[in-house]
Design a protein around this motif. Sequence first.
Motif, short mmCIF file in Angstrom:
data_model
loop_
_atom_site.label_atom_id
_atom_site.label_comp_id
_atom_site.label_asym_id
_atom_site.label_seq_id
_atom_site.Cartn_x
_atom_site.Cartn_y
_atom_site.Cartn_z
N GLU A 46 3.26 -9.64 80.45
CA GLU A 46 4.55 -9.83 81.12
C GLU A 46 5.08 -8.54 81.72
O GLU A 46 5.65 -8.53 82.78
CB GLU A 46 5.59 -10.37 80.12
CG GLU A 46 5.19 -11.63 79.41
CD GLU A 46 4.96 -12.80 80.36
OE1 GLU A 46 5.71 -12.91 81.35
OE2 GLU A 46 4.01 -13.58 80.10
N GLU A 47 4.88 -7.43 80.99
CA GLU A 47 5.52 -6.17 81.39
C GLU A 47 4.62 -5.28 82.24
O GLU A 47 5.10 -4.35 82.86
CB GLU A 47 5.95 -5.40 80.14
CG GLU A 47 6.98 -6.12 79.30
CD GLU A 47 8.29 -6.32 80.04
OE1 GLU A 47 8.73 -5.38 80.72
OE2 GLU A 47 8.84 -7.43 79.98
N TRP A 62 8.66 -8.44 66.17
CA TRP A 62 8.00 -9.68 65.77
C TRP A 62 8.06 -9.84 64.26
O TRP A 62 8.37 -10.89 63.72
CB TRP A 62 6.54 -9.69 66.25
CG TRP A 62 5.93 -11.04 66.06
CD1 TRP A 62 5.57 -11.63 64.89
CD2 TRP A 62 5.69 -12.01 67.09
NE1 TRP A 62 5.10 -12.89 65.12
CE2 TRP A 62 5.16 -13.15 66.46
CE3 TRP A 62 5.86 -12.00 68.49
CZ2 TRP A 62 4.80 -14.29 67.17
CZ3 TRP A 62 5.49 -13.14 69.19
CH2 TRP A 62 4.97 -14.26 68.53
N SER B 42 13.10 -7.37 78.55
CA SER B 42 12.69 -8.77 78.51
C SER B 42 11.46 -8.96 77.62
O SER B 42 10.61 -8.08 77.51
CB SER B 42 12.38 -9.26 79.92
OG SER B 42 11.36 -8.47 80.48
N LEU B 43 11.42 -10.10 76.97
CA LEU B 43 10.27 -10.48 76.15
C LEU B 43 9.55 -11.61 76.85
O LEU B 43 10.17 -12.38 77.59
CB LEU B 43 10.76 -10.99 74.79
CG LEU B 43 11.14 -9.98 73.72
CD1 LEU B 43 11.60 -10.72 72.48
CD2 LEU B 43 9.96 -9.06 73.39
N PRO B 44 8.24 -11.75 76.60
CA PRO B 44 7.53 -12.92 77.14
C PRO B 44 8.22 -14.21 76.66
O PRO B 44 8.74 -14.23 75.55
CB PRO B 44 6.13 -12.79 76.52
CG PRO B 44 5.98 -11.35 76.20
CD PRO B 44 7.35 -10.85 75.87
N PRO B 45 8.21 -15.25 77.50
CA PRO B 45 8.96 -16.46 77.19
C PRO B 45 8.59 -17.13 75.87
O PRO B 45 9.43 -17.73 75.22
CB PRO B 45 8.67 -17.40 78.37
CG PRO B 45 7.59 -16.75 79.16
CD PRO B 45 7.57 -15.31 78.81
N HIS B 46 7.32 -17.03 75.47
CA HIS B 46 6.92 -17.72 74.25
C HIS B 46 7.19 -16.92 72.98
O HIS B 46 6.92 -17.35 71.89
CB HIS B 46 5.44 -18.08 74.32
CG HIS B 46 4.58 -16.90 74.68
ND1 HIS B 46 4.37 -16.55 76.00
CD2 HIS B 46 3.96 -15.98 73.93
CE1 HIS B 46 3.62 -15.45 76.01
NE2 HIS B 46 3.36 -15.09 74.79
N TRP B 47 7.72 -15.69 73.17
CA TRP B 47 8.10 -14.92 71.97
C TRP B 47 9.36 -15.53 71.44
O TRP B 47 10.36 -15.62 72.14
CB TRP B 47 8.30 -13.44 72.33
CG TRP B 47 7.02 -12.71 72.45
CD1 TRP B 47 5.98 -13.07 73.25
CD2 TRP B 47 6.61 -11.54 71.77
NE1 TRP B 47 4.96 -12.19 73.10
CE2 TRP B 47 5.31 -11.23 72.20
CE3 TRP B 47 7.23 -10.71 70.82
CZ2 TRP B 47 4.61 -10.14 71.72
CZ3 TRP B 47 6.53 -9.62 70.36
CH2 TRP B 47 5.23 -9.34 70.80
N PRO B 48 9.34 -15.93 70.18
CA PRO B 48 10.38 -16.84 69.73
C PRO B 48 11.79 -16.27 69.64
O PRO B 48 12.72 -16.88 70.14
CB PRO B 48 9.89 -17.28 68.34
CG PRO B 48 8.96 -16.20 67.90
CD PRO B 48 8.36 -15.62 69.13
N LYS B 49 11.97 -15.14 69.02
CA LYS B 49 13.34 -14.77 68.68
C LYS B 49 13.71 -13.37 69.16
O LYS B 49 12.91 -12.44 69.07
CB LYS B 49 13.53 -14.85 67.17
CG LYS B 49 13.52 -16.26 66.66
CD LYS B 49 13.44 -16.30 65.17
CE LYS B 49 13.37 -17.74 64.67
NZ LYS B 49 13.08 -17.79 63.24
#
Lengths: 131, 233
Positions: A46-47, A62, B42-49
């Motif tokens: 993404e980045e 995470w 921003s985080l990738p969309p599928h990263w949950p929280k």
Amino acid sequence: MGGSDNSINRRRHSVEDDFPPQLSDDQFYRALSSYHRRCVLSYLLEENETTVDELATVLCGWETTTTGTMQTSTDHSKIYVALVHVHLPKLVDAGLIEYEPNTGSVQINTLHPQVADIIRQSVGVRQSDDS
Amino acid sequence: MFDSLIAEVQNKDRQFTVYRSGEPTEIEQWLATHGVTIRSRSLPPHWPKPFIEIKANDEVVGVIGVEAIEALIEPPLVTPGERDGISEGYRVLFDILEKTMFSGMNRHDLLAISREIEDRAFRVGNGILKVSFQTFSTFKSQIELYRTLATETDLDIHIYAIEDWTPPPISGITYHANAAEQFGAYWVLAYDGGTDETQSCSLVGKERSGEFTGFWTNNSAITEEISKTLENA
């Protein structure tokens, strides 16, 4: 290592081919065998470009959202060290990223869309606790 | 006088970065009202929280989930009084959670916060309440309220103000006019909580062109510091 680098370079140039060359490369599967490395790749997809410091934060993030416990500066340092000494070199060897130790800059290489999909799916559900 | 306390809250060298995949989280707005500038990544969309990175002096001191912070600020906010055993990340966080910053507030806003502190003192019914009213003529409009506070409770009340009017003697209220010159710009309340230290609270506002900048807090150590500042003037 020189030999495998050459083969990866050849494969990288054939990104347009139907069959993604990485899928028949053992290094690719070794690179993906760690959950932390899959997270790193997924983030980089993404980045495109980031730093080791930020990657350590992202992996801590995470962890903290999974466990509910704050990750301390010690946790962050441990992950940082593991990135520099284990994870990033393996991803470099597999031809997936570029890492510049002097600046801490990390960049993802152009990946075949099918490979990118596999990486994205590989972090969707956590399969094991390896790191 | 209280400038260092206000500045301390505003200028600590700490950076907050939220990592999230979607819309801004409520906690970002909330932190902003606590004087925290927060960046977002921003985080990738599928990263949950979503989660927040806390840095102090350019070092990461903690990474914590937005949900975990939200749970922390659910009232009642309970923070450990003893800070030695906790990690730096929590220390920075609690420091912020305990002080609510404000700027551009008017007299009406500050009056509402003051009422909350006075109410609390009234409900506990004992302890020391110190108030800087800027001028005694400002105190004049509040005198009936303070008469009630002084006569219906065991509160020990101290009023600091510049003497532009002579207030009537009320049992339970001590006036301090001499030291008040230096507090002229400040609206301050400090209540020590009496027999219930968890009820301690304070407010410090500095006036500039009719608008107030400052903070309020439930932290007993900060409240004590404010109280001592008034006392030692």
